[in-house]
Design an enzyme around this catalytic site. Structure first.
Site, PDB file in Angstrom:
ATOM      1  N   ALA A  83    -103.319  49.477 -12.546  1.00 30.35           N
ATOM      2  CA  ALA A  83    -103.524  48.560 -13.665  1.00 30.35           C
ATOM      3  C   ALA A  83    -102.191  48.264 -14.324  1.00 30.35           C
ATOM      4  CB  ALA A  83    -104.464  49.191 -14.704  1.00 30.35           C
ATOM      5  N   THR A 125    -110.682  53.065 -20.138  1.00 28.56           N
ATOM      6  CA  THR A 125    -110.023  53.546 -21.356  1.00 28.56           C
ATOM      7  C   THR A 125    -110.948  53.459 -22.567  1.00 28.56           C
ATOM      8  OG1 THR A 125    -108.317  52.908 -22.950  1.00 28.56           O
ATOM      9  CG2 THR A 125    -109.032  51.187 -21.471  1.00 28.56           C
ATOM     10  N   ASP A 126    -110.699  54.320 -23.547  1.00 25.04           N
ATOM     11  CA  ASP A 126    -111.479  54.242 -24.793  1.00 25.04           C
ATOM     12  C   ASP A 126    -111.176  52.952 -25.562  1.00 25.04           C
ATOM     13  OD1 ASP A 126    -108.907  54.877 -25.691  1.00 25.04           O
ATOM     14  OD2 ASP A 126    -109.519  56.627 -26.872  1.00 25.04           O
ATOM     15  N   GLU A 127    -110.079  52.258 -25.160  1.00 24.34           N
ATOM     16  CA  GLU A 127    -109.709  51.036 -25.891  1.00 24.34           C
ATOM     17  C   GLU A 127    -110.753  49.932 -25.717  1.00 24.34           C
ATOM     18  OE1 GLU A 127    -105.552  49.979 -25.896  1.00 24.34           O
ATOM     19  OE2 GLU A 127    -104.980  52.029 -25.378  1.00 24.34           O
ATOM     20  N   TYR A 153    -104.901  43.664 -23.066  1.00 25.04           N
ATOM     21  CA  TYR A 153    -105.066  44.845 -22.193  1.00 25.04           C
ATOM     22  C   TYR A 153    -106.504  45.368 -22.260  1.00 25.04           C
ATOM     23  CZ  TYR A 153    -105.136  49.811 -20.955  1.00 25.04           C
ATOM     24  OH  TYR A 153    -105.486  51.033 -20.419  1.00 25.04           O
ATOM     25  N   LYS A 157    -109.480  45.485 -19.354  1.00 22.29           N
ATOM     26  CA  LYS A 157    -110.118  46.724 -18.877  1.00 22.29           C
ATOM     27  C   LYS A 157    -111.642  46.655 -19.101  1.00 22.29           C
ATOM     28  CE  LYS A 157    -108.426  50.025 -17.491  1.00 22.29           C
ATOM     29  NZ  LYS A 157    -108.066  50.421 -16.085  1.00 22.29           N
ATOM     30  N   ASN A 182    -105.922  58.522 -25.144  1.00 19.34           N
ATOM     31  CA  ASN A 182    -104.494  58.487 -24.783  1.00 19.34           C
ATOM     32  C   ASN A 182    -104.066  59.761 -24.064  1.00 19.34           C
ATOM     33  OD1 ASN A 182    -104.750  56.500 -27.009  1.00 19.34           O
ATOM     34  ND2 ASN A 182    -102.542  56.333 -26.726  1.00 19.34           N
ATOM     35  N   PRO A 208     -88.712  54.141 -33.256  1.00 20.87           N
ATOM     36  CA  PRO A 208     -89.391  52.985 -33.847  1.00 20.87           C
ATOM     37  C   PRO A 208     -90.890  53.226 -34.062  1.00 20.87           C
ATOM     38  CG  PRO A 208     -89.001  52.622 -31.507  1.00 20.87           C
ATOM     39  CD  PRO A 208     -88.460  53.974 -31.820  1.00 20.87           C
TER      40      PRO A 208
HETATM   41  P1  NAD Z   1     -99.062  53.278 -15.377  1.00 22.19           P
HETATM   42  O1  NAD Z   1     -98.663  51.944 -15.926  1.00 22.19           O
HETATM   43  O2  NAD Z   1     -98.174  54.452 -15.589  1.00 22.19           O
HETATM   44  O3  NAD Z   1     -99.279  53.150 -13.787  1.00 22.19           O
HETATM   45  C1  NAD Z   1     -99.927  52.069 -13.195  1.00 22.19           C
HETATM   46  C2  NAD Z   1     -99.653  52.115 -11.698  1.00 22.19           C
HETATM   47  O4  NAD Z   1    -100.388  51.030 -11.096  1.00 22.19           O
HETATM   48  C3  NAD Z   1     -98.176  51.908 -11.334  1.00 22.19           C
HETATM   49  O5  NAD Z   1     -97.801  52.816 -10.322  1.00 22.19           O
HETATM   50  C4  NAD Z   1     -98.137  50.480 -10.808  1.00 22.19           C
HETATM   51  O6  NAD Z   1     -97.131  50.268  -9.813  1.00 22.19           O
HETATM   52  C5  NAD Z   1     -99.529  50.331 -10.213  1.00 22.19           C
HETATM   53  N1  NAD Z   1     -99.976  48.941 -10.154  1.00 22.19           N
HETATM   54  C6  NAD Z   1     -99.895  48.001 -11.137  1.00 22.19           C
HETATM   55  N2  NAD Z   1    -100.383  46.826 -10.687  1.00 22.19           N
HETATM   56  C7  NAD Z   1    -100.815  47.041  -9.413  1.00 22.19           C
HETATM   57  C8  NAD Z   1    -101.428  46.220  -8.437  1.00 22.19           C
HETATM   58  N3  NAD Z   1    -101.691  44.928  -8.669  1.00 22.19           N
HETATM   59  N4  NAD Z   1    -101.755  46.780  -7.238  1.00 22.19           N
HETATM   60  C9  NAD Z   1    -101.471  48.079  -6.982  1.00 22.19           C
HETATM   61  N5  NAD Z   1    -100.857  48.895  -7.852  1.00 22.19           N
HETATM   62  C10 NAD Z   1    -100.542  48.378  -9.071  1.00 22.19           C
HETATM   63  O7  NAD Z   1    -100.511  53.526 -15.957  1.00 22.19           O
HETATM   64  P2  NAD Z   1    -101.228  54.905 -16.350  1.00 22.19           P
HETATM   65  O8  NAD Z   1    -100.903  55.227 -17.749  1.00 22.19           O
HETATM   66  O9  NAD Z   1    -101.019  55.912 -15.277  1.00 22.19           O
HETATM   67  O10 NAD Z   1    -102.755  54.437 -16.332  1.00 22.19           O
HETATM   68  C11 NAD Z   1    -103.542  54.560 -15.150  1.00 22.19           C
HETATM   69  C12 NAD Z   1    -104.932  54.072 -15.441  1.00 22.19           C
HETATM   70  O11 NAD Z   1    -105.511  54.839 -16.495  1.00 22.19           O
HETATM   71  C13 NAD Z   1    -104.999  52.611 -15.894  1.00 22.19           C
HETATM   72  O12 NAD Z   1    -106.116  52.015 -15.291  1.00 22.19           O
HETATM   73  C14 NAD Z   1    -105.167  52.704 -17.403  1.00 22.19           C
HETATM   74  O13 NAD Z   1    -105.865  51.586 -17.894  1.00 22.19           O
HETATM   75  C15 NAD Z   1    -105.971  53.988 -17.530  1.00 22.19           C
HETATM   76  N6  NAD Z   1    -105.818  54.730 -18.775  1.00 22.19           N
HETATM   77  C16 NAD Z   1    -104.578  55.108 -19.223  1.00 22.19           C
HETATM   78  C17 NAD Z   1    -104.460  55.854 -20.381  1.00 22.19           C
HETATM   79  C18 NAD Z   1    -103.108  56.338 -20.875  1.00 22.19           C
HETATM   80  O14 NAD Z   1    -103.044  56.962 -21.937  1.00 22.19           O
HETATM   81  N7  NAD Z   1    -102.026  56.135 -20.144  1.00 22.19           N
HETATM   82  C19 NAD Z   1    -105.604  56.215 -21.099  1.00 22.19           C
HETATM   83  C20 NAD Z   1    -106.865  55.807 -20.621  1.00 22.19           C
HETATM   84  C21 NAD Z   1    -106.952  55.080 -19.467  1.00 22.19           C
HETATM   85  P1  TYD Z   2     -98.939  53.576 -26.817  1.00 17.16           P
HETATM   86  O1  TYD Z   2     -98.271  54.796 -26.273  1.00 17.16           O
HETATM   87  O2  TYD Z   2     -98.367  52.236 -26.473  1.00 17.16           O
HETATM   88  O3  TYD Z   2    -100.486  53.681 -26.430  1.00 17.16           O
HETATM   89  P2  TYD Z   2    -101.756  52.801 -26.942  1.00 17.16           P
HETATM   90  O4  TYD Z   2    -101.270  51.546 -27.560  1.00 17.16           O
HETATM   91  O5  TYD Z   2    -102.471  52.544 -25.650  1.00 17.16           O
HETATM   92  O6  TYD Z   2    -102.508  53.683 -27.868  1.00 17.16           O
HETATM   93  O7  TYD Z   2     -98.933  53.681 -28.407  1.00 17.16           O
HETATM   94  C1  TYD Z   2     -99.539  54.788 -29.067  1.00 17.16           C
HETATM   95  C2  TYD Z   2     -99.464  54.519 -30.559  1.00 17.16           C
HETATM   96  O8  TYD Z   2     -98.084  54.559 -30.955  1.00 17.16           O
HETATM   97  C3  TYD Z   2     -99.951  53.130 -30.957  1.00 17.16           C
HETATM   98  O9  TYD Z   2    -100.613  53.248 -32.221  1.00 17.16           O
HETATM   99  C4  TYD Z   2     -98.693  52.307 -31.117  1.00 17.16           C
HETATM  100  C5  TYD Z   2     -97.671  53.330 -31.571  1.00 17.16           C
HETATM  101  N1  TYD Z   2     -96.271  53.084 -31.144  1.00 17.16           N
HETATM  102  C6  TYD Z   2     -95.231  53.117 -32.087  1.00 17.16           C
HETATM  103  O10 TYD Z   2     -95.445  53.355 -33.286  1.00 17.16           O
HETATM  104  N2  TYD Z   2     -93.951  52.906 -31.640  1.00 17.16           N
HETATM  105  C7  TYD Z   2     -93.668  52.644 -30.336  1.00 17.16           C
HETATM  106  O11 TYD Z   2     -92.472  52.414 -30.000  1.00 17.16           O
HETATM  107  C8  TYD Z   2     -94.741  52.627 -29.381  1.00 17.16           C
HETATM  108  C9  TYD Z   2     -94.478  52.361 -27.928  1.00 17.16           C
HETATM  109  C10 TYD Z   2     -96.022  52.857 -29.837  1.00 17.16           C
END
Ligand code: NAD
Ligand code: TYD
Length: 339
Positions: A83, A125-127, A153, A157, A182, A208
């Site tokens: 994603a 995601t919970d979002e 985003y 999702k 998260n 920031p």
């Molecule tokens: P990330 O951005 O670190 O990794 C995404 C990966 O997907 C990358 O390796 C990228 O190269 C690959 N990718 C992107 N577009 C692609 C495509 N078109 N085809 C194939 N591969 C592709 O993301 P993450 O934080 O590891 O999140 C993974 C999943 O978990 C996502 O679906 C995200 O919505 C979900 N998620 C993330 C969080 C979080 O806190 N990070 C929380 C809840 C859910």
């Molecule tokens: P983020 O890690 O981008 O995750 P998400 O938006 O999916 O929750 O951001 C986590 C929280 O931190 C969000 O409330 C936005 C805030 N944030 C900052 O205050 N400064 C920053 O530079 C970033 C990247 C996020």
């Protein structure tokens, strides 16, 4: 058992591959990843030589490429992590979010339908539930909370989740969905709050904080998320949604101050910048269903997890320094330059 993991060169997918290869040594894992800016082969370096692991560079929205993979590999389970995942980027450029997160999911579902699969798991995601007010701490997201999105985003999702549920109902694709809070931990791309603050604090750069830093997130150590997905793909009920989160709510300012203290940095680095447009106030998961049905509970508290995470970033400077010295710098200047 052969599992296709999409997006495995990213943060959570990479951790999931490491987790699964440790927990299920006899499983074969195939990783498909397009290697966008967020994908990093160094994350997969520890498993590249393992004969049970294979990597294919492909885009999940590229139908012929995905069908060819399904044609050639006989897959039991698909776990779709791939994603576009960063809210701020979705505000700048929504289109790629629709292409990957919605169209890509549809291609994956079509492939599962065409070639047959025991399970398709969508990592969501919970979002998708929108946000909760800051002054109602008794409110939590449950699986029945209506979908109500804020950013491109989360809208992408949520669209993907609806497609997954439609393919289950209409075409009987055996699906499950998890909606997680998260994550934080090793291999987290430094555009996200926790790794960005660690990297900046170590480099003596401003930290920031958007708005007043009052927004609340429910932090889950990534390994706890991986274990939850492992349980869902093996024991979860087909057609069901599972919320994953562990009552580790913190304001952004609390998170930033915890990192500052752990690194012995100065609070003077905190810089309040323009708030994110449409910024969700609070996310908070009620994980009762996955606890009751599958016995899952998080095992890592925020205090332990943040210590482990900071240690990982200190021990793996090369991993993130390579990222922040490359094209990511242009993104950083664009996003934070005039905030
Ligand atoms: P990330 O951005 O670190 O990794 C995404 C990966 O997907 C990358 O390796 C990228 O190269 C690959 N990718 C992107 N577009 C692609 C495509 N078109 N085809 C194939 N591969 C592709 O993301 P993450 O934080 O590891 O999140 C993974 C999943 O978990 C996502 O679906 C995200 O919505 C979900 N998620 C993330 C969080 C979080 O806190 N990070 C929380 C809840 C859910
Ligand atoms: P983020 O890690 O981008 O995750 P998400 O938006 O999916 O929750 O951001 C986590 C929280 O931190 C969000 O409330 C936005 C805030 N944030 C900052 O205050 N400064 C920053 O530079 C970033 C990247 C996020």
């Amino acid at each position: 058992m052969k599992i296709l993991v999409t997006g495995g060169a990213g943060f959570i997918g990479g951790n999931f591959i490491h987790y699964m290869m440790k927990e299920h040594k006899n499983y074969e894992i195939l990783c498909v990843d397009a290697l966008t800016y967020a994908g990093n082969m160094e994350t997969l370096a520890p498993v590249m030589e393992n004969p049970k692991f294979k990597f294919i560079k492909a885009d999940i929205a590229d139908r012929p490429a995905i069908y060819q993979i399904f044609e050639e590999e006989s897959l039991d389970i698909v776990v779709n992590f791939a994603a576009e995942s960063h809210v701020d980027r979705s505000i700048e450029e929504p289109e790629i979010f629709l292409r990957t997160n919605v169209m890509g999911t549809q291609v994956m579902l079509d492939a599962c339908r065409k070639y047959g699969i025991h399970r398709y798991h969508q990592v969501s995601t919970d979002e998708v539930y929108g946000d909760l007010p800051l002054d109602r701490p008794e409110l939590f997201f449950i699986e029945e909370t209506p979908i109500h999105t804020s950013s491109p985003y989360s809208a992408s999702k949520a669209s993907a989740d609806l497609l997954v549920q439609a393919y289950h109902r209409t075409f009987k694709v055996p699906v499950t969905i998890s909606r997680c809070s998260n994550n934080y931990g090793p291999y987290h791309f430094p555009e996200k709050l926790i790794p960005l603050m660690i990297a900046n604090a170590l480099n003596g750069k401003p930290l920031p904080v958007y708005g007043k830093g009052e927004n609340v997130r429910d932090w889950l150590y990534v390994e706890d998320h991986c274990r939850a997905i492992d349980m869902i793909i093996h024991k979860g009920t087909i057609g069901e949604v599972y919320n994953i989160g562990g009552h580790n709510e913190r304001t952004n300012l609390e998170v930033v101050k915890t990192i500052i203290r752990a690194l012995g940095a100065s609070e003077e680095l905190i810089t309040y910048v323009t708030d994110r447009a449409g910024h969700d106030l609070r996310y908070a998961i009620n994980p009762t269903k996955i606890h009751r049905e599958l016995g899952w509970l998080p095992t890592t508290t925020f205090d332990e997890g943040i210590k482990k995470t900071i240690k990982w970033y200190l021990d793996h400077k090369k991993w993130w320094e390579n990222i922040i010295s490359g094209e990511y710098q242009e993104y950083y200047d664009k996003m934070y330059g005039n905030k």
